[in-house]
Design an enzyme around this catalytic site. Structure first.
Site, PDB file in Angstrom:
ATOM      1  N   ARG A  11      -8.080  11.462  -6.748  1.00 11.31           N
ATOM      2  CA  ARG A  11      -9.183  10.641  -6.276  1.00 11.31           C
ATOM      3  C   ARG A  11     -10.503  11.399  -6.206  1.00 11.31           C
ATOM      4  NH1 ARG A  11     -10.280   7.115  -1.068  1.00 11.31           N
ATOM      5  NH2 ARG A  11     -11.775   8.774  -0.861  1.00 11.31           N
TER       6      ARG A  11
ATOM      7  N   LYS B  96       0.883  -1.174   0.000  1.00  9.75           N
ATOM      8  CA  LYS B  96       0.000   0.000   0.000  1.00  9.75           C
ATOM      9  C   LYS B  96       0.915   1.217   0.000  1.00  9.75           C
ATOM     10  CE  LYS B  96      -4.169   1.906   2.107  1.00  9.75           C
ATOM     11  NZ  LYS B  96      -3.933   3.309   1.849  1.00  9.75           N
TER      12      LYS B  96
ATOM     13  N   PHE C 229      -1.152   0.008 -10.588  1.00  7.60           N
ATOM     14  CA  PHE C 229      -1.743  -1.236 -10.099  1.00  7.60           C
ATOM     15  C   PHE C 229      -3.065  -1.612 -10.746  1.00  7.60           C
ATOM     16  CE2 PHE C 229      -2.438   2.104  -6.774  1.00  7.60           C
ATOM     17  CZ  PHE C 229      -3.811   2.285  -6.957  1.00  7.60           C
TER      18      PHE C 229
ATOM     19  N   LYS D 253      -7.550  -3.419   2.723  1.00  9.39           N
ATOM     20  CA  LYS D 253      -6.315  -2.772   3.190  1.00  9.39           C
ATOM     21  C   LYS D 253      -6.007  -3.207   4.614  1.00  9.39           C
ATOM     22  CE  LYS D 253      -8.925   1.425   4.139  1.00  9.39           C
ATOM     23  NZ  LYS D 253      -9.133   2.820   3.868  1.00  9.39           N
TER      24      LYS D 253
END
Ligand code: ATP
Length: 589
Positions: free
Chosen positions: A269, A249, A339, A420
């Site tokens: 984001r 991460k 990713f 996560k």
């Protein structure tokens, strides 16, 4: 449709705080609009003239608006200012002055499209002489529309049209328009998550019905990013998704890169176009990615050019800037760890499983220094996950993300395809929450000089599309942060409690703030609380006159500010559901 008619709708929407009522009003408004105007109407309802991810802003402040009102109505600027002082809102100020101003006739027939064209000109005029141009166009509009329309023209241009609902309520409105109930919302929302442009959604539904929405990405239009759920051990991860892929991460800034021929855009984001902040990444994409069209995602992480060590998130954030970009790019070089593949050469990959997306991604990204493929490790044992976790922490990253091998890319959804597992921010609570700053109380003692004592933090209640309180935060800020905080919130002052806030009377702050600033908070524990509205359920008291707490809400114990989250929209704050899960997980330990 005339702009006057739309203004009457604005007025109705403003008068209600009930979500169901808003949906009903919106559905009726959408029904009346024709396919050519519905797109413009959708933008105007958001107080804009373009989609949220397009950087088209009006650039008009109070002073300029006062000039436009004075010029349009041929009255002295001083008189506008006097009225403004009484009203506290330039929209109603201009409306009142317009009523009194009998000299010019109004055109009640002026259409939405005509007003939209003028407002678009105001927003798109830049450079030399643009201020004069903006004032002239606005003055013309103020002179020609009716008084109620003047109120909304002024508010829209100043960025102060606050009707109290978010995009989700508009999507409900579309479903009600088509189906007479909310049964179409799921399909509409899925399409919106892939193409979050309300004008596109509205036009497509008007022309082809809900079935016309296909949910295929379009390069250049950002896709709402998939998000991860959280767990706090390797054991829990394997129990939840079994054999899976594990990636580091990375602790930086999420980027979605779009390329189609020569077009290259990058979004953060919260869908902000950040292309100009990262010329080095743009250059690397052209060198390392050899396909006609592509949409992919990764995390930008800055490193120290002297020793190559990755630096904390805040330093990467310094690259998200509008000035001195080239200089900063040399001072703070970055890498983009990629990713995800969402679209490639005309084909959507949203519906392909993780391992296929990664395989294709690896194929299309050439080796290089700036763009780096985020290597996954397929694991089925706890010890393997723990080892990668420790590696990640050692490299200054945040922990790991475990990914379901068959998992699809779920645009805009926080699902279980990604999990996560972060390094502990503190020993007790293993994660932090992102809260919306809803208001603040004035400071005492030393803090008086900063203007802020404590601020009220809220979670997003997805079910109700509202913000609910979870904490009052006053510690964890350094003097510099207090000052920074005050400068940021000064621009956000609201005259009254914003309609999307649900706050107990006991917690009402001195100053309300418009929903905008999101901050990350660490705390020791999550507890139950009778005053916080996050997760709280009320029931009528025996007399039926008042409400009493039926199920208490949630609160953060010993909260402290960790950092400002400029990459978050208000609706990206941690949700009530997530905090309930975190509360549940605490009990297990
Ligand atoms: P947090 O505050 O925990 O970072 P978040 O709210 O930013 O979470 P989440 O979706 O919950 O967002 O966590 C995933 C985030 O982690 C992504 O938004 C992305 O920025 C970052 N990230 C870092 N490395 C990866 C990776 N390998 N795969 C996916 N996301 C990653």
């Amino acid at each position: 449709m005339t702009f006057k008619h739309l203004s009457e709708y604005f007025q109705q929407l403003e008068k209600t705080t009930l979500r169901n009522k808003m949906v009903e009003i919106l559905a009726s408004l959408f029904k009346e609009a024709n396919p050519a105007e519905i797109g413009k109407l959708c933008y105007l309802l958001q107080g804009r003239v373009a989609a949220l991810y397009t950087a088209v802003e009006f650039g008009v402040a109070d002073k300029m608006m006062i000039r436009a009102i004075s010029q349009g109505l041929e009255i002295d600027q001083k008189d506008v200012v006097t009225e403004f002082k009484k009203e506290g809102d330039l929209g109603t100020t201009a409306e009142k002055l317009r009523v009194r101003n009998k000299r010019k006739g109004t055109r009640n027939t002026i259409t939405i499209s005509e007003v939209f064209t003028d407002l678009y000109k105001v927003a798109s005029s830049t450079g030399d002489g643009s201020q004069e141009q903006k004032v002239t166009i606005l003055a013309g509009l103020i002179r020609s529309v009716d008084p109620l329309s003047v109120r909304y023209v002024v508010r829209i241009t100043l960025g102060k049209l606050r009707l109290g609902f978010s995009d989700m309520t508009m999507l409900d409105g579309f479903s009600w328009m088509e189906k007479g109930d909310k049964s179409g919302k799921e399909t509409i929302e899925k399409a919106y998550n892939v193409r979050p442009d309300l004008a596109y959604i509205g036009e497509t539904i008007k022309k082809y019905g809900i079935k016309g929405l296909h949910g295929v990405p379009k390069p250049g239009i950002p896709i709402l990013m998939a998000r991860a759920n959280r767990l706090s051990s390797a054991e829990d991860i394997l129990l939840k998704i079994g054999r899976c892929a594990v990636e580091y991460k990375y602790d930086g800034l999420r980027l979605q890169v779009h390329k189609d021929g020569k077009m290259l855009k990058m979004f953060s984001r919260n869908l902000e176009d950040v292309t100009s902040s990262f010329p080095d990444i743009a250059k690397a994409v052209r060198v390392q990615v050899h396909v006609d069209s592509i949409i992919f995602e990764g995390e930008v992480v800055a490193y120290n050019p002297k020793n190559g060590v990755f630096v904390p998130f805040q330093e990467t954030m310094q690259r998200k800037r509008k000035y001195d970009i080239e200089k900063k790019a040399l001072e703070i070089p970055v890498k983009l760890f990629v990713f995800e593949l969402l679209f490639c050469n005309g084909k959507s990959f949203l519906g392909s499983p993780y391992f296929e997306r990664k395989k294709k991604l690896k194929e299309v990204i050439q080796k290089g220094n700036t763009i780096v493929y985020a290597q996954e490790h397929i694991v089925s044992k706890e010890a393997q996950i723990d080892e990668i976790f420790d590696d990640s922490v050692e490299k200054n990253f945040e922990g790991i993300i475990a990914k379901k091998l068959e998992g699809l890319y779920e645009a805009g959804v926080r699902g279980w395809n990604w999990i996560k597992y972060k390094k502990a921010m503190n020993k007790k609570l293993t994660d932090t929450v992102d809260v919306l700053v809803m208001g603040y109380t004035k400071g005492e003692g030393k803090r008086t000089s900063f203007g802020v004592g404590q601020f009220l933090g809220g979670l997003y209640d997805e079910k109700r599309d509202m913000f609910v309180t979870v904490s009052k935060i006053g510690t964890g800020l350094t003097d510099e942060q207090f000052r920074d905080f005050f400068t940021r919130v000064k621009k956000l002052h609201a005259k009254e409690k914003p309609p999307l806030y649900d706050v107990d009377k006991l917690l009402e702050p001195d100053v309300w703030l418009e929903p905008s600033l999101v901050v990350e908070i660490a705390c020791d524990e999550i507890t139950r609380s009778a005053v916080h509205t996050a997760g709280r359920v009320m029931k009528p008291s025996k007399s039926g006159k008042a409400f009493a707490v039926d199920i208490p809400g949630y609160a953060l114990r010993f909260p402290r500010l960790v950092r400002f989250r400029d990459d978050r929209r208000p609706q990206d704050a941690t949700t009530v559901k997530e905090v309930m899960k975190m509360y549940g997980a605490q009990g297990k330990k």
